[in-house]
Enzyme design. Structure first.
Site, mmCIF file in Angstrom:
data_model
loop_
_atom_site.group_PDB
_atom_site.id
_atom_site.type_symbol
_atom_site.label_atom_id
_atom_site.label_comp_id
_atom_site.label_asym_id
_atom_site.label_seq_id
_atom_site.Cartn_x
_atom_site.Cartn_y
_atom_site.Cartn_z
ATOM 1 N N HIS A 173 0.855 -1.186 0.000
ATOM 2 C CA HIS A 173 0.000 0.000 0.000
ATOM 3 C C HIS A 173 0.892 1.236 0.000
ATOM 4 O O HIS A 173 1.948 1.252 0.654
ATOM 5 C CB HIS A 173 -0.935 0.009 1.225
ATOM 6 C CG HIS A 173 -2.226 -0.720 0.987
ATOM 7 N ND1 HIS A 173 -3.074 -1.128 1.990
ATOM 8 C CD2 HIS A 173 -2.829 -1.103 -0.178
ATOM 9 C CE1 HIS A 173 -4.138 -1.727 1.467
ATOM 10 N NE2 HIS A 173 -4.010 -1.731 0.159
ATOM 11 N N ASP A 187 1.089 4.093 1.390
ATOM 12 C CA ASP A 187 1.607 4.759 2.590
ATOM 13 C C ASP A 187 2.710 3.940 3.269
ATOM 14 O O ASP A 187 3.288 4.373 4.255
ATOM 15 C CB ASP A 187 0.477 5.079 3.579
ATOM 16 C CG ASP A 187 -0.341 3.865 3.972
ATOM 17 O OD1 ASP A 187 -0.609 3.011 3.108
ATOM 18 O OD2 ASP A 187 -0.718 3.761 5.157
ATOM 19 N N ASP A 239 -0.261 -3.780 8.406
ATOM 20 C CA ASP A 239 -1.687 -3.505 8.607
ATOM 21 C C ASP A 239 -2.423 -4.840 8.736
ATOM 22 O O ASP A 239 -2.126 -5.806 8.025
ATOM 23 C CB ASP A 239 -2.243 -2.691 7.429
ATOM 24 C CG ASP A 239 -1.709 -1.268 7.433
ATOM 25 O OD1 ASP A 239 -0.806 -0.978 8.238
ATOM 26 O OD2 ASP A 239 -2.195 -0.456 6.625
HETATM 27 ZN ZN ZN Z 1 -1.231 1.538 6.409
#
Ligand code: ZN
Length: 325
Positions: A66, A68, A214
């Protein structure tokens, strides 16, 4: 034997004035050799304010693909080359990492760096990264894309002589001690043989830290957490917010992380990757970072730290986390 973690970015999804997007530096005690977990945009700017630099970077572990967590990579690698790095660098990550890095470098007119990039997939069951200091394994999590936690297990090199045992066996101080230290057996004047095993101190316990990606099911780390001294895990939303917005973003609440850490008996907990809405000093009636800490503290009785950018903690095997200033 200790592990030090320094947070380079602690915000979920997008940066805030106080927090950059996700990245973490991990090192063995006060060593300047270090490992990076995730590399959100502008991580290289954050790095400039720490004691670490790209020339001593040993490995990068990307938890998931992802933006970020990966948009800082091309800039970091390009800057490492301009800073003179020549030593190969291993990048561990899920499928897509190599294609992304190669394409983004190429898009910036870099066909080849002056140092070799070694790509290792961490989404395969045989993944292990090992060097002189750590064995690093990957543990599958639950998120919108394949996501993994890294377990860092220190390698114990200590082989210290036990002087009381040496004296008891009548080994005279001098060259014989040196040979025993080098794992050689020695013969004394009286004809007795002394082996290294007889005179070594028991090895120090190795320190283990888990750095999560995450994840909305922290209990998936139960097995990896069993002997761990530290869990660093995301806690993006409070329980109330998660109930309001539903499970679709696939992130954890502090309560979920606290329950999983308590059940596994992990020694210390650091929460990070907070939604930008949570402030250190929230307005009256709003939830803040303390709300998140309290949610975890209601279910987990060990030490809990709330990560901030540039905050740094060290943990020894079997010990409690201590802030490093
Ligand atoms: Zn994240």
């Amino acid at each position: 034997m200790s592990i030090r973690v320094t947070f380079l970015g602690t915000s979920a999804g997008l940066p805030t004035i106080q927090r950059n997007v996700t990245s973490l530096a991990l090192a063995k005690g006060d060593s300047r050799d270090w490992y990076m977990v995730d590399c959100g945009e502008a991580t290289q700017h954050q790095l400039l304010k720490t004691r670490y630099c790209t020339s001593r970077l040993q490995m990068i572990f990307i938890t998931h693909m992802h933006g970020d967590h990966i948009y800082g990579l091309p800039g970091l690698l390009a800057s490492a080359s301009m800073a003179g790095r020549t030593q190969p660098l291993t990048l561990c990550g899920p499928e897509g990492l190599e294609a992304y890095v190669v394409a983004s470098l190429l898009g910036g007119d870099i066909n080849e760096l002056p140092f070799k990039l070694i790509f290792k997939r961490n989404d395969t069951s045989e993944f292990t990264f090992r060097d002189d200091d750590f064995v690093i394994t990957a543990h599958e999590l639950s998120h919108r894309v394949p996501s993994f936690a890294a377990q860092f297990r220190e390698i114990n090199h200590s082989s210290k002589l036990d002087t009381s045992k040496l004296q008891a066996l009548g080994v005279p101080r001098g060259p014989l001690w040196g040979r025993l230290q080098q794992a050689e057996s020695v013969t004394l004047d009286d004809g007795c043989t002394v082996s290294p095993q007889q005179v070594m101190q028991p090895p120090e316990k190795e320190c283990i830290a888990i750095i999560g990606g995450d994840n909305d099911r922290p209990e998936l780390l139960a097995e990896a957490m069993r002997d761990a001294d530290l869990l660093v895990h995301e806690a993006s939303f409070s329980k109330a917010l998660r109930e309001r917005i539903g499970p679709e973003y696939m992130h954890s609440t502090p309560e979920q992380v606290g329950i999983a850490a308590a059940e596994a008996g992990v020694g210390n907990l650091i929460l990070t990757h907070f939604s930008g809405r949570y402030q250190k000093n929230p307005k009256q009636g709003e939830e803040g970072i303390e709300t998140l800490r309290q949610e975890a503290a209601n279910v987990y009785s060990g030490p809990i730290a709330m990560a901030e950018d540039f905050s740094c903690w060290e943990v020894k095997a079997g010990g409690e986390i201590e802030p490093v200033t």
